[in-house]
Design a protein around this motif. Structure first.
Motif, PDB file in Angstrom:
ATOM      1  N   ALA A 197       0.856  -1.183   0.000  1.00  0.00           N
ATOM      2  CA  ALA A 197       0.000   0.000   0.000  1.00  0.00           C
ATOM      3  C   ALA A 197       0.887   1.226   0.000  1.00  0.00           C
ATOM      4  O   ALA A 197       2.062   1.160   0.352  1.00  0.00           O
ATOM      5  N   SER A 198       0.315   2.360  -0.391  1.00  0.00           N
ATOM      6  CA  SER A 198       1.077   3.614  -0.391  1.00  0.00           C
ATOM      7  C   SER A 198       1.284   4.087   1.042  1.00  0.00           C
ATOM      8  O   SER A 198       0.579   3.648   1.967  1.00  0.00           O
ATOM      9  N   GLU A 199       2.222   5.004   1.210  1.00  0.00           N
ATOM     10  CA  GLU A 199       2.541   5.498   2.555  1.00  0.00           C
ATOM     11  C   GLU A 199       1.320   6.123   3.218  1.00  0.00           C
ATOM     12  O   GLU A 199       1.030   5.870   4.381  1.00  0.00           O
ATOM     13  N   GLU A 200       0.583   6.965   2.476  1.00  0.00           N
ATOM     14  CA  GLU A 200      -0.590   7.627   3.058  1.00  0.00           C
ATOM     15  C   GLU A 200      -1.663   6.619   3.447  1.00  0.00           C
ATOM     16  O   GLU A 200      -2.323   6.761   4.478  1.00  0.00           O
ATOM     17  N   GLU A 201      -1.857   5.586   2.624  1.00  0.00           N
ATOM     18  CA  GLU A 201      -2.864   4.558   2.931  1.00  0.00           C
ATOM     19  C   GLU A 201      -2.471   3.763   4.175  1.00  0.00           C
ATOM     20  O   GLU A 201      -3.318   3.417   5.000  1.00  0.00           O
ATOM     21  N   ILE A 202      -1.179   3.483   4.323  1.00  0.00           N
ATOM     22  CA  ILE A 202      -0.704   2.751   5.506  1.00  0.00           C
ATOM     23  C   ILE A 202      -0.887   3.599   6.765  1.00  0.00           C
ATOM     24  O   ILE A 202      -1.402   3.116   7.784  1.00  0.00           O
ATOM     25  N   LEU A 203      -0.492   4.877   6.706  1.00  0.00           N
ATOM     26  CA  LEU A 203      -0.613   5.752   7.878  1.00  0.00           C
ATOM     27  C   LEU A 203      -2.075   5.966   8.261  1.00  0.00           C
ATOM     28  O   LEU A 203      -2.422   6.005   9.446  1.00  0.00           O
ATOM     29  N   HIS A 204      -2.960   6.051   7.252  1.00  0.00           N
ATOM     30  CA  HIS A 204      -4.392   6.199   7.533  1.00  0.00           C
ATOM     31  C   HIS A 204      -4.925   4.938   8.218  1.00  0.00           C
ATOM     32  O   HIS A 204      -5.674   5.010   9.184  1.00  0.00           O
ATOM     33  N   GLN A 205      -4.501   3.763   7.721  1.00  0.00           N
ATOM     34  CA  GLN A 205      -4.976   2.508   8.306  1.00  0.00           C
ATOM     35  C   GLN A 205      -4.479   2.325   9.739  1.00  0.00           C
ATOM     36  O   GLN A 205      -5.203   1.795  10.585  1.00  0.00           O
ATOM     37  N   LEU A 206      -3.264   2.775  10.024  1.00  0.00           N
ATOM     38  CA  LEU A 206      -2.742   2.709  11.396  1.00  0.00           C
ATOM     39  C   LEU A 206      -3.645   3.518  12.333  1.00  0.00           C
ATOM     40  O   LEU A 206      -3.882   3.124  13.477  1.00  0.00           O
ATOM     41  N   GLN A 207      -4.166   4.626  11.824  1.00  0.00           N
ATOM     42  CA  GLN A 207      -5.101   5.452  12.594  1.00  0.00           C
ATOM     43  C   GLN A 207      -6.423   4.711  12.790  1.00  0.00           C
ATOM     44  O   GLN A 207      -6.989   4.701  13.884  1.00  0.00           O
ATOM     45  N   VAL A 208      -6.912   4.083  11.720  1.00  0.00           N
ATOM     46  CA  VAL A 208      -8.194   3.353  11.759  1.00  0.00           C
ATOM     47  C   VAL A 208      -8.161   2.234  12.797  1.00  0.00           C
ATOM     48  O   VAL A 208      -9.126   2.015  13.531  1.00  0.00           O
ATOM     49  N   ILE A 209      -7.031   1.509  12.871  1.00  0.00           N
ATOM     50  CA  ILE A 209      -6.947   0.374  13.806  1.00  0.00           C
ATOM     51  C   ILE A 209      -6.419   0.794  15.184  1.00  0.00           C
ATOM     52  O   ILE A 209      -6.126  -0.054  16.027  1.00  0.00           O
ATOM     53  N   ASP A 210      -6.322   2.127  15.395  1.00  0.00           N
ATOM     54  CA  ASP A 210      -5.904   2.673  16.697  1.00  0.00           C
ATOM     55  C   ASP A 210      -4.528   2.179  17.133  1.00  0.00           C
ATOM     56  O   ASP A 210      -4.305   1.873  18.313  1.00  0.00           O
ATOM     57  N   ALA A 211      -3.614   2.090  16.169  1.00  0.00           N
ATOM     58  CA  ALA A 211      -2.231   1.735  16.529  1.00  0.00           C
ATOM     59  C   ALA A 211      -1.554   2.964  17.138  1.00  0.00           C
ATOM     60  O   ALA A 211      -1.958   4.099  16.880  1.00  0.00           O
ATOM     61  N   CYS A 212      -0.551   2.734  17.971  1.00  0.00           N
ATOM     62  CA  CYS A 212       0.185   3.868  18.545  1.00  0.00           C
ATOM     63  C   CYS A 212       1.686   3.559  18.511  1.00  0.00           C
ATOM     64  O   CYS A 212       2.087   2.398  18.450  1.00  0.00           O
ATOM     65  N   LYS A 213       2.474   4.624  18.539  1.00  0.00           N
ATOM     66  CA  LYS A 213       3.927   4.455  18.498  1.00  0.00           C
ATOM     67  C   LYS A 213       4.455   4.373  19.919  1.00  0.00           C
ATOM     68  O   LYS A 213       4.203   5.260  20.729  1.00  0.00           O
ATOM     69  N   ILE A 214       5.160   3.285  20.217  1.00  0.00           N
ATOM     70  CA  ILE A 214       5.774   3.106  21.531  1.00  0.00           C
ATOM     71  C   ILE A 214       7.262   2.837  21.292  1.00  0.00           C
ATOM     72  O   ILE A 214       7.619   1.858  20.634  1.00  0.00           O
ATOM     73  N   GLU A 215       8.093   3.739  21.776  1.00  0.00           N
ATOM     74  CA  GLU A 215       9.551   3.643  21.609  1.00  0.00           C
ATOM     75  C   GLU A 215       9.936   3.493  20.130  1.00  0.00           C
ATOM     76  O   GLU A 215      10.833   2.715  19.780  1.00  0.00           O
ATOM     77  N   GLY A 216       9.216   4.206  19.259  1.00  0.00           N
ATOM     78  CA  GLY A 216       9.537   4.218  17.829  1.00  0.00           C
ATOM     79  C   GLY A 216       8.910   3.100  17.023  1.00  0.00           C
ATOM     80  O   GLY A 216       9.057   3.053  15.795  1.00  0.00           O
ATOM     81  N   TYR A 217       8.214   2.155  17.687  1.00  0.00           N
ATOM     82  CA  TYR A 217       7.589   1.033  16.991  1.00  0.00           C
ATOM     83  C   TYR A 217       6.067   1.157  17.029  1.00  0.00           C
ATOM     84  O   TYR A 217       5.494   1.581  18.036  1.00  0.00           O
ATOM     85  N   TRP A 218       5.420   0.756  15.920  1.00  0.00           N
ATOM     86  CA  TRP A 218       3.955   0.760  15.878  1.00  0.00           C
ATOM     87  C   TRP A 218       3.421  -0.458  16.629  1.00  0.00           C
ATOM     88  O   TRP A 218       3.871  -1.580  16.389  1.00  0.00           O
ATOM     89  N   ARG A 219       2.472  -0.227  17.537  1.00  0.00           N
ATOM     90  CA  ARG A 219       1.893  -1.319  18.324  1.00  0.00           C
ATOM     91  C   ARG A 219       0.368  -1.186  18.368  1.00  0.00           C
ATOM     92  O   ARG A 219      -0.179  -0.075  18.298  1.00  0.00           O
ATOM     93  N   ILE A 220      -0.300  -2.320  18.506  1.00  0.00           N
ATOM     94  CA  ILE A 220      -1.745  -2.329  18.785  1.00  0.00           C
ATOM     95  C   ILE A 220      -1.890  -2.753  20.237  1.00  0.00           C
ATOM     96  O   ILE A 220      -1.199  -3.670  20.698  1.00  0.00           O
ATOM     97  N   LEU A 221      -2.771  -2.109  20.959  1.00  0.00           N
ATOM     98  CA  LEU A 221      -2.978  -2.470  22.362  1.00  0.00           C
ATOM     99  C   LEU A 221      -3.699  -3.803  22.458  1.00  0.00           C
ATOM    100  O   LEU A 221      -4.630  -4.088  21.697  1.00  0.00           O
ATOM    101  N   ASP A 222      -3.277  -4.634  23.393  1.00  0.00           N
ATOM    102  CA  ASP A 222      -4.008  -5.845  23.729  1.00  0.00           C
ATOM    103  C   ASP A 222      -5.427  -5.422  24.154  1.00  0.00           C
ATOM    104  O   ASP A 222      -5.598  -4.428  24.867  1.00  0.00           O
ATOM    105  N   PHE A 223      -6.458  -6.150  23.701  1.00  0.00           N
ATOM    106  CA  PHE A 223      -7.843  -5.696  23.932  1.00  0.00           C
ATOM    107  C   PHE A 223      -8.169  -5.571  25.423  1.00  0.00           C
ATOM    108  O   PHE A 223      -8.832  -4.622  25.847  1.00  0.00           O
ATOM    109  N   ASP A 224      -7.684  -6.505  26.234  1.00  0.00           N
ATOM    110  CA  ASP A 224      -7.963  -6.427  27.683  1.00  0.00           C
ATOM    111  C   ASP A 224      -7.317  -5.181  28.293  1.00  0.00           C
ATOM    112  O   ASP A 224      -7.911  -4.521  29.148  1.00  0.00           O
TER     113      ASP A 224
END
Length: 334
Positions: free
Chosen positions: A114-141
């Motif tokens: 995917a393009s850079e903009e599409e990837i960054l938008h999707q990271l927002q959609v799935i509520d990913a966040c940057k922790i120590e420079g790495y993209w992470r998804i929170l464990d649901f619990d």
């Protein structure tokens, strides 16, 4: 600039800054010649008397070319990669001993088609966040734990859901969890704004909070009696919020054929990305679908300017059942 993306076992795609294209090789009846320093007739001197025969060097030729067709970005892999190692909080022993890879933006650009903009938008959609420079998804619990802290604070302070102050939340909850995690959960479940005095507030998104609590209730049940679920769900959401079944589109499905009616978890992100495989999977779960029920599960398959109706015409067969139009598979489902 343009970049070709894909691992060895994937069909190559071409990406611009914000769009993704399928690549297909096409033959041409005219041979294409590559001539360094080639001049067009317009660029040559127009005076016939000064015309000379030029002997150009031909550097190469081609009988085919790449045909590009705009396609949906292949983003399913993004969630899959990040879900290998969900973030369980700063005190998690698992996070310190995990052998799974963690991904920077650069890593994801190399792995996701995917393009850079599409990837960054999707990271927002799935509520990913940057922790120590790495993209992470929170464990649901862990996500639910954070959300619970916020909703309990809103309740104890009797704040309106449309005006939750960031500063007080960070102050009050910063002793329980990292401040950046508190802000992340507010960003995930609220809309950030600044008032006239320059103070930052969040307007909480009722539908998203109700949806998350429904997922929590449904994730440990195979099927849930619908009327019992609706009662428990309404009791579980923060005071002042109203639950509605339309909040669960693409998350849960009501089985209208069972008596009494039941509801079960069916997340659109767990379904195949390929069109035919998606329809096979859906018709394997339920033989007949109304357009209203199936739309949330196929809407993301629509290409540019394509409608849900066009997809259904191609992959399903329609009939009428008790006066209602329903869709079933065009082919036998094993």
């Amino acid at each position: 600039s343009l970049v070709i993306r894909g691992e060895k076992d994937e069909h190559a795609v071409l990406c611009s800054k914000d769009k993704t294209y399928d690549m297909k090789i096409a033959d041409t009846s005219n041979m294409l010649l590559f001539v360094p320093g080639c001049k067009t007739p317009e660029e040559l001197n127009a005076d016939p008397a000064s015309c000379n025969i030029i002997h150009p060097q031909i550097a190469g030729f081609s009988k085919n070319y790449w045909e590009l067709r705009r396609c949906r970005p292949k983003l399913k892999k993004l969630r899959k990669l990040l879900m290998e190692d969900p973030y369980e909080g700063p005190d998690s022993q698992k996070d310190q001993t995990s052998t799974f890879s963690k991904y920077t933006t650069e890593d994801l650009l190399n792995l996701i088609q995917a393009s850079e903009e599409e990837i960054l938008h999707q990271l927002q959609v799935i509520d990913a966040c940057k922790i120590e420079g790495y993209w992470r998804i929170l464990d649901f619990d862990y996500e639910m734990k954070l959300l619970n802290h916020v909703t309990q604070l809103i309740d104890s302070e009797s704040w309106p859901l449309s005006k939750v102050p960031l500063g007080v939340c960070l102050e009050e909850l910063g002793t329980l969890e990292p401040r950046e995690m508190i802000e992340h959960i507010l960003l995930s479940y609220g809309r950030k704004y600044t008032d006239d005095a320059g103070e930052v507030f969040f307007e909480m998104r009722e539908d998203k909070i109700c949806r998350a609590i429904a997922r929590m209730l449904l994730q440990n049940a195979v099927k849930f009696n619908l009327s019992d679920f609706e009662a428990v769900w309404q009791q579980s959401v923060p005071e002042g919020m109203t639950t509605r079944l339309d909040q669960l589109q693409g998350l849960a499905l009501v089985d209208k054929n069972s008596r009494p009616e039941t509801i079960f978890l069916l997340k659109v992100e767990d379904l195949p990305e390929d069109n035919q495989e998606r329809f096979n999977s859906l018709f394997g779960i339920q033989q007949k679908w109304t357009e209203v029920d199936i739309t949330p599960y196929i809407q993301d398959l629509c290409a540019e300017k394509q409608t849900v109706g066009a997809l259904l015409t191609k992959y399903a067969r329609s009939s009428t059942l008790n006066g209602v139009k329903v869709y079933n598979s065009r082919r036998p489902i094993s």
